[in-house]
Scaffold this motif. Structure first.
Motif, PDB file in Angstrom:
ATOM      1  N   ASP A 270       0.967  -1.273  -0.041  1.00 22.39           N
ATOM      2  CA  ASP A 270      -0.075  -0.387  -0.010  1.00 22.39           C
ATOM      3  C   ASP A 270       0.874   1.319   0.006  1.00 22.39           C
ATOM      4  O   ASP A 270       0.347   2.306  -0.765  1.00 22.39           O
ATOM      5  CB  ASP A 270      -1.022  -0.051   1.189  1.00 22.39           C
ATOM      6  N   ASP A 271       1.993   1.383   0.854  1.00 16.72           N
ATOM      7  CA  ASP A 271       2.671   2.468   1.022  1.00 16.72           C
ATOM      8  C   ASP A 271       4.177   2.343   0.504  1.00 16.72           C
ATOM      9  O   ASP A 271       4.935   3.195   0.802  1.00 16.72           O
ATOM     10  CB  ASP A 271       2.641   3.024   2.219  1.00 16.72           C
ATOM     11  N   CYS A 272       4.339   1.273  -0.143  1.00 16.62           N
ATOM     12  CA  CYS A 272       5.838   0.916  -0.520  1.00 16.62           C
ATOM     13  C   CYS A 272       6.250   0.910  -2.018  1.00 16.62           C
ATOM     14  O   CYS A 272       5.212   0.272  -2.710  1.00 16.62           O
ATOM     15  CB  CYS A 272       6.144  -0.507  -0.044  1.00 16.62           C
ATOM     16  N   LEU A 273       7.029   1.592  -2.701  1.00 16.25           N
ATOM     17  CA  LEU A 273       7.403   1.678  -3.946  1.00 16.25           C
ATOM     18  C   LEU A 273       8.916   0.897  -4.045  1.00 16.25           C
ATOM     19  O   LEU A 273       9.822   1.076  -3.004  1.00 16.25           O
ATOM     20  CB  LEU A 273       7.544   3.011  -4.315  1.00 16.25           C
ATOM     21  N   LEU A 274       8.990   0.009  -4.935  1.00 19.34           N
ATOM     22  CA  LEU A 274      10.274  -0.582  -5.494  1.00 19.34           C
ATOM     23  C   LEU A 274      10.814   0.138  -6.602  1.00 19.34           C
ATOM     24  O   LEU A 274      10.223   0.497  -7.566  1.00 19.34           O
ATOM     25  CB  LEU A 274      10.191  -2.005  -5.827  1.00 19.34           C
ATOM     26  N   VAL A 275      12.245   0.754  -6.431  1.00 25.10           N
ATOM     27  CA  VAL A 275      12.892   1.465  -7.565  1.00 25.10           C
ATOM     28  C   VAL A 275      14.117   0.360  -8.040  1.00 25.10           C
ATOM     29  O   VAL A 275      14.949   0.248  -7.173  1.00 25.10           O
ATOM     30  CB  VAL A 275      13.381   2.881  -7.123  1.00 25.10           C
ATOM     31  N   SER A 276      14.117   0.317  -9.433  1.00 28.47           N
ATOM     32  CA  SER A 276      15.462  -0.350 -10.040  1.00 28.47           C
ATOM     33  C   SER A 276      16.288   0.857 -10.666  1.00 28.47           C
ATOM     34  O   SER A 276      15.822   1.849 -10.930  1.00 28.47           O
ATOM     35  CB  SER A 276      15.058  -0.986 -11.083  1.00 28.47           C
ATOM     36  N   CYS A 277      17.510   0.717 -10.587  1.00 23.75           N
ATOM     37  CA  CYS A 277      18.459   1.446 -10.989  1.00 23.75           C
ATOM     38  C   CYS A 277      19.712   0.993 -11.825  1.00 23.75           C
ATOM     39  O   CYS A 277      20.927   1.482 -11.672  1.00 23.75           O
ATOM     40  CB  CYS A 277      19.093   2.423 -10.028  1.00 23.75           C
ATOM     41  N   TRP A 278      19.459  -0.087 -12.764  1.00 21.58           N
ATOM     42  CA  TRP A 278      20.526  -0.758 -13.060  1.00 21.58           C
ATOM     43  C   TRP A 278      21.667  -1.213 -12.664  1.00 21.58           C
ATOM     44  O   TRP A 278      22.745  -1.322 -13.030  1.00 21.58           O
ATOM     45  CB  TRP A 278      21.068   0.104 -14.544  1.00 21.58           C
TER      46      TRP A 278
ATOM     47  N   LYS B 157       9.034   4.540   1.026  1.00 18.18           N
ATOM     48  CA  LYS B 157       7.479   4.862   1.224  1.00 18.18           C
ATOM     49  C   LYS B 157       7.146   5.854   0.145  1.00 18.18           C
ATOM     50  O   LYS B 157       8.098   6.651  -0.322  1.00 18.18           O
ATOM     51  CB  LYS B 157       7.379   5.310   2.706  1.00 18.18           C
ATOM     52  N   GLN B 158       5.966   6.240   0.159  1.00 22.22           N
ATOM     53  CA  GLN B 158       5.344   7.147  -0.795  1.00 22.22           C
ATOM     54  C   GLN B 158       5.615   8.602  -0.364  1.00 22.22           C
ATOM     55  O   GLN B 158       5.869   9.486  -1.029  1.00 22.22           O
ATOM     56  CB  GLN B 158       3.819   7.039  -1.190  1.00 22.22           C
ATOM     57  N   SER B 159       5.986   8.844   0.939  1.00 21.51           N
ATOM     58  CA  SER B 159       6.471   9.955   1.547  1.00 21.51           C
ATOM     59  C   SER B 159       7.898  10.247   1.260  1.00 21.51           C
ATOM     60  O   SER B 159       8.388  11.549   1.294  1.00 21.51           O
ATOM     61  CB  SER B 159       6.314   9.858   3.097  1.00 21.51           C
ATOM     62  N   GLY B 160       8.850   9.162   0.789  1.00 17.85           N
ATOM     63  CA  GLY B 160       9.912   9.695   0.015  1.00 17.85           C
ATOM     64  C   GLY B 160      11.029   8.926   1.208  1.00 17.85           C
ATOM     65  O   GLY B 160      12.285   8.883   1.087  1.00 17.85           O
ATOM     66  N   GLU B 161      10.490   8.369   2.472  1.00 18.97           N
ATOM     67  CA  GLU B 161      11.176   7.668   3.375  1.00 18.97           C
ATOM     68  C   GLU B 161      11.867   6.482   2.915  1.00 18.97           C
ATOM     69  O   GLU B 161      11.307   5.511   2.407  1.00 18.97           O
ATOM     70  CB  GLU B 161      10.484   7.282   4.780  1.00 18.97           C
ATOM     71  N   TYR B 162      13.288   6.440   3.087  1.00 20.63           N
ATOM     72  CA  TYR B 162      13.982   5.106   2.458  1.00 20.63           C
ATOM     73  C   TYR B 162      13.816   4.050   3.585  1.00 20.63           C
ATOM     74  O   TYR B 162      14.005   4.516   4.683  1.00 20.63           O
ATOM     75  CB  TYR B 162      15.598   5.444   2.352  1.00 20.63           C
ATOM     76  N   ILE B 163      13.410   2.947   2.982  1.00 21.54           N
ATOM     77  CA  ILE B 163      13.324   1.995   3.991  1.00 21.54           C
ATOM     78  C   ILE B 163      13.805   0.561   3.936  1.00 21.54           C
ATOM     79  O   ILE B 163      13.827  -0.461   4.543  1.00 21.54           O
ATOM     80  CB  ILE B 163      11.715   1.461   4.330  1.00 21.54           C
ATOM     81  N   GLY B 164      14.936   0.548   2.861  1.00 19.73           N
ATOM     82  CA  GLY B 164      15.743  -0.739   2.632  1.00 19.73           C
ATOM     83  C   GLY B 164      15.685  -1.061   1.188  1.00 19.73           C
ATOM     84  O   GLY B 164      15.575  -0.322   0.288  1.00 19.73           O
TER      85      GLY B 164
END
Length: 467
Positions: A226-234, A242-249
């Motif tokens: 619900d509030d977690c985004l996964l970001v790939s970067c090659w 989190k959607q708020s911008g907090e880095y969680i791991g």
């Protein structure tokens, strides 16, 4: 007729007795609760009066605790109006004399408002269609024209609207709000408010609502929870925010893996394009690779889409100028899709793929700057969006997604655009000052309100928009 009417009369009498007993039982329980509460309050008041007559210092210290407890108890008072306060009504059968064999004299029912419940109250963006359902009990007998729906806009403007019946026979109220704030919907049946009326809908502003600085060249972004985004970067890492911008791991993958585009599966696993091994891999959230697809077949895989209903994996192969279909169970290739699109041209720079709600395939081409539509057998239908720099056209697009309204969102050179399912331009989502630069992966992360995340590769950010 006399016998039939007597039988119906006895039936109605029994129905009234049943409803009466049910209501009496509910009222008795509420009366007992109220008597218990009043007795408790009277006891505390009596104790308070005794304290006030005692030593002044003792009274001041003790009475504060009693007064606090008294206030808390008063706040817990049950509703003075019973929850089950609907009237018992007799509805006459107006067709009672049509036939000697049809002698129903009517039926007994409770108030219409008691068998209807308003269900809604979700957030929306400005201009987004609001759909609020009216839930009916099985015994509810009421027509839509007996219901009244009133919208109160955040500006104070009041609009009366029709209650509609959907394809399933359920009642819905549809509206829109163009101002931010709290929008209120009141629904009544025969001038009585139905249950849960009014509902409040929060209307949020359109446009950019947050920017997440990753300090990496972002390839893709997907919603995981619900509030977690996964970001790939090659790299071999998938970052978690989190959607708020907090880095969680992060999810750490083995060395020699380079994650570009991703697809979140219902199982919780992530399918991704491995930019080093030139294949599709599936990993769990512990970073363990559980499957590889297309190694030795794919030349330069980019966007992927997994149809988990038919168990087919669609891969946009940048290096092979086509879309390849694989069986997700056996990992065997099913077919290649080549375009003979507009003017017989072939695909070039195939960068992303997705499916429509009808199961049709959308193919996004970076080099040819267009979006093409194919059927589920891979047969070309038409070009939906063509190349160009103006609004309604795309230049070097990098990502495409479908939202729950079947709208198409395309990230192209320095802008985000919204199209209808037939390719008609609807609006530009971003503004020039939002600094969209070389956007790639897209993910619809909410439907209420409509919300989108984009991997903004050009300035190492993930941007989140309401649209």
């Amino acid at each position: 007729m006399i016998r039939k009417i007597k039988e119906n009369g006895d039936k109605i009498k029994n129905e009234v007795e049943t409803i009466y007993k049910t209501k009496t039982k509910v009222n008795d329980v509420q009366m007992d609760d109220l008597k218990t509460t009043i007795s408790d309050i009277n006891t505390k008041l009596s104790f308070l009066n005794q304290l006030l007559k005692s030593d002044e210092a003792t009274a001041m210290q003790s009475s504060e605790r009693v007064i606090t407890a008294l206030k808390d108890r008063i706040n817990e008072l049950p509703k003075t109006k019973p929850d089950d306060n609907g009237q018992i009504k007799f509805v006459i059968n107006e067709n009672q004399l049509d036939s000697l064999q049809q002698c129903d004299i009517g039926y007994v029912s409770q108030g219409a408002a008691d068998c209807l419940t308003l269900k809604g109250g979700e957030s929306v963006t400005q201009g987004q269609t609001i759909v609020v359902k009216i839930i009916k009990t099985d015994e509810c007998e009421i027509n839509a024209n007996q219901l009244k729906a009133t919208w109160t806009q955040p500006t104070g403007e009041i609009n009366v609207t029709q209650v509609q019946e959907d394809d399933n026979g359920d009642y819905v109220v549809i509206g829109k709000c163009t101002s931010t704030g709290a929008c209120k919907l009141d629904v009544s049946a025969n001038s009585e408010p139905i249950k849960q009326s009014p509902v409040i809908v929060k209307v949020e502003k359109e446009g950019l609502i947050n920017t997440i600085d990753t300090n990496k060249q972002n390839a893709d972004v997907v919603k995981y929870e619900d509030d977690c985004l996964l970001v790939s970067c090659w790299t071999n890492e998938i970052l978690k925010y989190k959607q708020s911008g907090e880095y969680i791991g992060k999810v750490m993958l083995p060395q020699g893996v380079k994650v570009s585009t991703m697809f979140k599966m219902r199982s919780g696993n992530i399918a991704f394009s491995d930019d080093l091994k030139k294949c599709i891999k599936v990993c769990n959230m512990n970073g363990q690779v559980v499957k590889s697809i297309g190694q030795g077949v794919l030349k330069d895989p980019a966007g992927i889409y997994v149809d988990e209903t038919s168990n087919i994996v669609y891969v946009a192969d940048w290096g092979d100028y086509c879309v390849l279909m694989f069986d997700n169970c056996s990992s065997q290739m099913i077919r290649r899709i080549w375009s003979l699109g507009k003017e017989g041209s072939l695909m070039s720079g195939v960068f992303d793929v997705t499916l429509t709600s009808e199961g049709h395939l959308l193919v996004l081409e970076y080099t040819n700057s267009r979006l093409q539509l194919f059927d589920n057998e891979g047969r070309f239908i038409k070009v939906l969006v063509e190349a160009g720099n103006e609004n309604g056209k795309v230049r070097n697009p990098g990502g495409v997604v479908i939202d729950e309204d079947d709208n198409i969102i395309i990230a192209s050179k320095n802008k985000l655009q919204l199209f209808s399912s037939d390719g008609s331009f609807m609006k530009r989502i971003d503004k020039p000052e939002d600094k969209i630069k070389s956007p790639w992966g897209l993910s619809v992360i909410s439907h209420h309100p409509r919300r989108l995340a984009v991997a903004n590769c050009g300035n190492k950010t993930v941007k989140i928009f309401n649209y």
